[in-house]
Enzyme design. Structure first.
Site, PDB file in Angstrom:
ATOM      1  CE  LYS A   1      75.077  -0.069 -65.046  1.00  0.00           C
ATOM      2  NZ  LYS A   1      75.983   0.206 -63.767  1.00  0.00           N
TER       3      LYS A   1
ATOM      4  CE1 TYR B   1      76.364  -8.794 -62.829  1.00  0.00           C
ATOM      5  CE2 TYR B   1      75.496  -6.904 -63.502  1.00  0.00           C
ATOM      6  CZ  TYR B   1      76.494  -7.329 -62.780  1.00  0.00           C
ATOM      7  OH  TYR B   1      76.080  -6.727 -61.442  1.00  0.00           O
TER       8      TYR B   1
ATOM      9  CE1 TYR C   1      80.337  -8.980 -56.228  1.00  0.00           C
ATOM     10  CE2 TYR C   1      79.702  -7.203 -57.015  1.00  0.00           C
ATOM     11  CZ  TYR C   1      78.975  -8.223 -57.032  1.00  0.00           C
ATOM     12  OH  TYR C   1      78.336  -8.721 -58.211  1.00  0.00           O
TER      13      TYR C   1
ATOM     14  CG  ASP D   1      69.869  -6.027 -69.294  1.00  0.00           C
ATOM     15  OD1 ASP D   1      69.852  -4.888 -68.356  1.00  0.00           O
ATOM     16  OD2 ASP D   1      71.234  -6.297 -68.003  1.00  0.00           O
TER      17      ASP D   1
END
Length: 433
Positions: free
Chosen positions: A280, A150, A22, A251
């Site tokens: 992760k 998200y 980003y 998730d």
């Protein structure tokens, strides 16, 4: 920054040629150079040492350069760093699958290895769609998600991120249109009127014949707002998905492996989703690896349909080096007093950060497990707060109006104190201006 000539040349080249997450390119903001990492400490290129408050975006739960994980990685490199997974298998993949089946909620017995969290969610979505195709109900091809969610930056995952408050609204016109239920009411221990559940049920009832799956982040909505919600909501979602014949995708990429105080956040509600993703912290933040797990009902349905195989296969699927790293990380976690460590972090962050809620301009302070969040009224103070925290000896990365930390589970008490004090100092200074 007082960089050497060598490091300054690296930073200059980086700014001109490399896109960071980003960011712009050329990047007007110079990134910080990093020389090395050890435990919860980052040594910057100007030789300053700062405490890592981000654990590399939730992932480095054991800190950096843990000798047990490093030894496993070095041993695997000498044996077999990689081999294709098509038609072949290897011990690290099998042993890792055993651990995942054993540790995840009961019933998740099939494991598909992927390259990253976003890809594992892509696989989860593809599994859900192929499941209904195999059941000859191809009209069930829409996804239902919840606001402030998200799930990743790839195309299918962007379509189930919040289309208004998320990071991908720019692509709304080209993404497949999903359905969105209101976000669950804020508060892990809140007493709710269940209006959020009633609205979710209304959507499921109205669209049950076209919804393939519901996606959510259990208990903690991460990049969509660092929102914590009650386990009763998660339990109700499981019941509603069963009632209306919709698959449930959980998730756990950010919440998995202990971050919330349970090994997996689904455990707060005692539920098993139909499909679950992990990533992760799977490798302790050392290598990229993720996995998608599902029930035998889901996998058998796909394999009994046409063409009888799951239509996905990453080149680096089940990379042996990454699998060996994940095994070492999981074993290290299970051998450690991780529940006690998480509780100590939670108590410390609650004690040190909660007083910030009295400051003008601070709308909320919330802590759950090894997650601490300070929410501001303004969204433009992040760079200033980040710089002040760095000056006070800690690395954090604010996101809009959210100042948050997710340290390694084994962070020493003194370093945790430096981290919390840096956040308090930085936020206090910003709000005083």
């Amino acid at each position: 920054m007082n960089y050497s000539e060598h490091w300054q040349s690296l930073i200059d080249y980086d700014q001109q040629h490399i896109w960071h997450p980003y960011s712009s390119s050329p990047n007007p903001v110079a990134p910080l150079g990093v020389k090395s990492t050890q435990g919860s400490l980052i040594t910057l290129a100007d030789n300053r040492q700062v405490v890592d408050g981000m654990s590399s975006w939730w992932a480095a739960i054991h800190g950096y350069n843990h000798p047990q994980i490093n030894a496993a990685m070095k041993a695997q490199i000498d044996t077999m760093p990689h081999i294709m997974f098509g038609g072949l298998t290897h011990e690290p993949a099998v042993e890792l699958a055993k651990r995942l089946v054993e540790l995840t909620p009961a019933g998740l017995d099939k494991v598909f290895f992927a390259d990253s969290g976003s890809v594992s969610m892509e696989v989860a979505i593809k599994i859900a769609l192929q499941y209904w195709i195999s059941r000859q109900q191809s009209q069930k091809n829409r996804l239902l998600s919840i606001r402030n969610g998200y799930h990743g930056d790839t195309f299918a995952t962007m379509a189930v991120c919040d289309p208004v408050n998320g990071m991908h609204h720019l692509f709304n016109d080209v993404l497949r249109q999903s359905l969105f239920a209101p976000a669950p009411q804020m508060g892990f221990a809140t007493e709710s009127d269940d209006q959020d559940i009633l609205e979710l049920e209304r959507l499921l009832q109205q669209h049950r014949h076209e919804i393939a799956a519901l996606t959510l982040e259990p208990i903690v909505q991460g990049a969509g707002g660092m929102r914590f919600y009650r386990p009763a909501y998660l339990e109700a979602v499981r019941e509603l998905c069963t009632k209306y014949d919709v698959l449930m995708i959980s998730d756990e990429i950010a919440t998995g492996f202990g971050r919330t105080g349970k090994l997996f956040a689904c455990e707060w509600a005692g539920i098993t989703p139909d499909i679950m993703t992990v990533g992760k912290a799977l490798t302790g933040g050392n290598l990229t690896l993720a996995a998608t797990l599902c029930t035998e009902t889901v996998s058998n349905t796909i394999c009994e349909g046409d063409p009888g195989v799951l239509m996905h296969g990453p080149t680096f699927m089940a990379n042996p080096l990454a699998c060996a790293t994940a095994i070492a990380s999981i074993d290290l976690l299970m051998e450690s007093p991780w529940q006690q460590q998480i509780k100590q972090i939670e108590q410390h962050l609650h004690s040190e950060l909660t007083p910030l809620s009295k400051l003008d301009g601070v709308t909320d302070v919330r802590v759950l497990g090894a997650i601490g969040v300070v929410e501001l009224e303004r969204s433009d103070l992040g760079p200033q707060i980040q710089a002040a925290a760095l000056e006070a000896g800690a690395w954090i990365r604010p996101f809009g109006k959210l100042i948050y930390t997710m340290p390694a589970f084994n962070i020493p008490e003194t370093q945790l104190g430096i981290l919390s004090k840096a956040i308090v100092t930085a936020v206090t200074q910003a709000q005083a201006l």
